[in-house]
Write an enzyme that holds these catalytic residues in place. Structure first.
Site, PDB file in Angstrom:
ATOM      1  N   GLY A 285       7.853   7.474   3.184  1.00 28.51           N
ATOM      2  CA  GLY A 285       7.841   6.699   1.954  1.00 28.51           C
ATOM      3  C   GLY A 285       6.449   6.577   1.376  1.00 28.51           C
ATOM      4  O   GLY A 285       5.507   7.248   1.796  1.00 28.51           O
ATOM      5  N   GLU A 311      10.069  12.786  -0.985  1.00 28.56           N
ATOM      6  CA  GLU A 311      10.092  12.545  -2.433  1.00 28.56           C
ATOM      7  C   GLU A 311       8.710  12.625  -3.051  1.00 28.56           C
ATOM      8  O   GLU A 311       8.542  13.071  -4.184  1.00 28.56           O
ATOM      9  CB  GLU A 311      10.617  11.144  -2.742  1.00 28.56           C
ATOM     10  CG  GLU A 311      11.912  10.762  -2.117  1.00 28.56           C
ATOM     11  CD  GLU A 311      12.097   9.269  -2.206  1.00 28.56           C
ATOM     12  OE1 GLU A 311      12.976   8.849  -2.969  1.00 28.56           O
ATOM     13  OE2 GLU A 311      11.373   8.520  -1.529  1.00 28.56           O
ATOM     14  N   ILE A 381      10.717  -4.868   3.175  1.00 24.52           N
ATOM     15  CA  ILE A 381      10.156  -6.177   2.862  1.00 24.52           C
ATOM     16  C   ILE A 381      10.433  -7.131   4.021  1.00 24.52           C
ATOM     17  O   ILE A 381       9.544  -7.851   4.481  1.00 24.52           O
ATOM     18  CB  ILE A 381      10.745  -6.728   1.546  1.00 24.52           C
ATOM     19  CG1 ILE A 381      10.216  -5.915   0.354  1.00 24.52           C
ATOM     20  CG2 ILE A 381      10.402  -8.210   1.378  1.00 24.52           C
ATOM     21  CD1 ILE A 381      10.800  -6.338  -0.984  1.00 24.52           C
ATOM     22  N   ASN A 401      10.381  -3.431  -6.513  1.00 23.78           N
ATOM     23  CA  ASN A 401      10.325  -2.116  -7.162  1.00 23.78           C
ATOM     24  C   ASN A 401      11.700  -1.462  -7.286  1.00 23.78           C
ATOM     25  O   ASN A 401      12.058  -0.945  -8.331  1.00 23.78           O
ATOM     26  CB  ASN A 401       9.388  -1.169  -6.399  1.00 23.78           C
ATOM     27  CG  ASN A 401       7.969  -1.671  -6.354  1.00 23.78           C
ATOM     28  OD1 ASN A 401       7.508  -2.338  -7.271  1.00 23.78           O
ATOM     29  ND2 ASN A 401       7.270  -1.362  -5.273  1.00 23.78           N
ATOM     30  N   GLY A 405      14.471   6.144  -2.968  1.00 23.06           N
ATOM     31  CA  GLY A 405      15.194   7.121  -2.168  1.00 23.06           C
ATOM     32  C   GLY A 405      15.424   6.693  -0.740  1.00 23.06           C
ATOM     33  O   GLY A 405      15.974   7.470   0.061  1.00 23.06           O
ATOM     34  N   LYS A 425       1.630 -12.778   3.423  1.00 23.18           N
ATOM     35  CA  LYS A 425       1.092 -14.012   2.822  1.00 23.18           C
ATOM     36  C   LYS A 425       0.311 -14.840   3.847  1.00 23.18           C
ATOM     37  O   LYS A 425       0.557 -16.033   4.039  1.00 23.18           O
ATOM     38  CB  LYS A 425       2.216 -14.863   2.218  1.00 23.18           C
ATOM     39  CG  LYS A 425       2.942 -14.208   1.047  1.00 23.18           C
ATOM     40  CD  LYS A 425       2.067 -14.084  -0.180  1.00 23.18           C
ATOM     41  CE  LYS A 425       2.828 -13.505  -1.359  1.00 23.18           C
ATOM     42  NZ  LYS A 425       1.964 -13.318  -2.547  1.00 23.18           N
TER      43      LYS A 425
END
Length: 520
Positions: A285, A311, A381, A401, A405, A425
């Site tokens: 990714g 990708e 995430i 976002n 893919g 965070k």
């Protein structure tokens, strides 16, 4: 010492020759227009299909000119409505410029622009978050609004309508094929030697049972250009504006630790005979973790002859080339930093055998992914204790976002690996939670989870075993006891014991963060 020919200037350099100059022919001269002239031709209610993929090879001048026209005409009381389709995310000159007009009503299938993201999360712009491999059928079957105009960036257009794309393929061929009109931004920011990198092939969706004849990442089955009737091309705009430079951070300690866990696991799988010694192709990714994995492969003597079927190719591919390990990289876009792009240009002729740029329907096609047995590596995430993954939504409701893919590769790869730091965070968010606040990849598709803390192999594990592995191996120590407390309580209070949950508390961590700013 070699010479580099740039337009009509000779520049001394130490690399091989490449050609960076404006091209022209009778068709170009006949169709040439300014960006403002093209913008004036676009309807007020319009569906645009644009080139561009994370963000490489997107149009820049026409969208900005169109945005200026919208702002000017809004003062006269004229209203505009735009549906914007692209390959994936694009740059500020496209996503940002059109979003700021307030006229952008629909965006597909992926985005990363901060202004556009705010409009989506404020409910001002509709966004359809799609698997990238699904977009073509939605267009061709008329499920989505018909494309009025395709706007693509190219390095050359021939008199008979051959369009040679720049640094991305994405959805360009499909949009050109299905649009009423085609407009081209003819860029001179890339050498003409980029011709030949693309392999343009689109399956016929109305013919059943025909295979896509790609057996290896380097196989070519298409053409290096998109063929279109010259009559369909309504305007050509010359451009010397480069893609927005991608900035990559140096991988931090967490990224390097994640990479070390991934590489150790792959070597373990080879010893077990589950991955051949010749390796399998990799999909990685976007982002610093993915770059850290490839950079670590370049340095690790146990890895060699790397093939990629992915990708997006980023700067980390240069580490593999420098180490003499990259065999081939198949991609839908070349997304380099400013420094990386300069290096690519300097080696563009020599590296033509190292790269293939494909339409995203092929780069992300389930048939091809499954046949080649990819090792897919993507980021998350958050993940929950049973192996469900949230890749798209912050605190369950705010789009980041998009799924991109990751679903195409997760569901069809030989091995799918999800990677994330265990904290976000400044430690106020745990990436491992009792229940994900939004599900993109469920427990039936996921296999391997990795944080800087360790790796959990969930293959062949029932739910309760999954929970133990994820909590013990992947959660950060400051949240581990709290996760165990939740799990043990769920075992006591849950009516069903197959996948125990305390539904009154399953999302309590997210609720607490929204109220206090911390999950602690």
């Amino acid at each position: 010492m070699d010479f580099l020919f740039l337009g009509n200037l000779f520049i001394f350099g130490q690399r091989r020759e490449f050609t960076l100059m404006a091209v022209t022919n009778a068709l170009i001269e006949q169709k040439i227009k300014s960006a403002e002239e093209v913008a004036a031709l676009l309807p007020r209610n319009v569906t645009l299909g644009c080139s561009g993929f994370t963000p490489a090879g997107y149009p820049k001048l026409i969208p900005v000119a169109f945005a200026k026209r919208i702002e000017d005409e809004k003062k006269l009381g004229n209203e505009f409505s735009i549906n914007l389709y692209a390959g994936a995310s694009t740059g500020e000159e496209l996503d940002g410029a059109l979003a700021k007009t307030g006229a952008l009503k629909l965006r597909i299938p992926y985005q990363s622009n901060s202004h556009l993201r705010n409009l989506i999360n404020q409910g001002e712009t509709d966004f359809i978050d799609m698997h990238l491999s699904h977009v073509v059928k939605y267009i061709e079957h008329g499920i989505l609004p018909k494309i009025d105009a395709a706007i693509v960036e190219a390095i050359e257009v021939t008199v008979d309508g051959k369009i040679y794309l720049s640094t991305s393929s994405g959805m360009s061929a499909t949009y050109i094929q299905n649009a009423e009109s085609v407009y081209i931004e003819l860029t001179d920011t890339h050498p003409l030697e980029l011709k030949g990198y693309h392999d343009i092939y689109l399956p016929n969706h109305h013919e059943k049972g025909l295979p896509i004849n790609i057996l290896n990442p380097g196989d070519r089955i298409g053409l290096p250009y998109i063929q279109v009737s010259p009559d369909k091309i309504k305007g050509i705009v010359r451009s010397n504006k480069p893609d927005a430079a991608t900035v990559f951070k140096t991988p931090d300690e967490d990224c390097q630790n994640i990479a070390a866990h991934v590489l150790s696991f792959i070597q373990h799988e080879i010893k077990k005979g589950r991955i051949p010694k010749e390796y399998l192709p990799y999909q990685n990714g976007v982002g610093n973790i993915a770059n850290a994995v490839l950079a670590s492969m370049a340095k690790d003597p146990n890895f060699h002859s790397i093939q990629m079927y992915t990708e997006v190719v980023q700067d980390s591919v240069f580490d593999l080339i420098d180490a003499g390990k990259l065999e081939i990289a198949s991609t839908s876009a070349l997304t380099f930093s400013e420094k990386g792009l300069k290096r690519f240009h300097e080696n563009i002729s020599e590296w033509k055998s190292k790269f293939v740029i494909r339409p995203q329907e092929i780069s992300n096609h389930p048939e091809v992914i499954r046949r080649m047995g990819l090792i897919a590596m993507n980021t998350a995430i958050e993940v929950d204790i049973y192996g469900n993954v949230n890749s798209t939504h912050v605190m369950g409701t705010s789009m980041m976002n998009g799924i991109g893919g990751s679903g195409d590769f997760t569901r069809n790869s030989h091995l799918c690996i999800f990677m994330t730091p265990s904290l976000a965070k400044e430690g106020n968010i745990s990436a491992v939670v009792p229940m994900v606040s939004h599900t993109d990849h469920n427990e039936h598709s996921t296999m391997i989870f990795v944080t800087e803390q360790g790796l959990a192999d969930l293959r062949g594990c029932p739910p309760k075993k999954r929970a133990e592995l994820i909590i013990n191996n992947c959660a950060h120590p400051i949240y581990r006891d709290k996760l165990r407390e939740y799990y043990e309580n769920a075992l006591r209070v849950s009516k069903g014991k197959h996948t125990p949950h305390d539904l009154e508390k399953a999302l309590s961590w997210h609720v607490q963060f929204l109220k206090t700013g911390s999950m602690k």
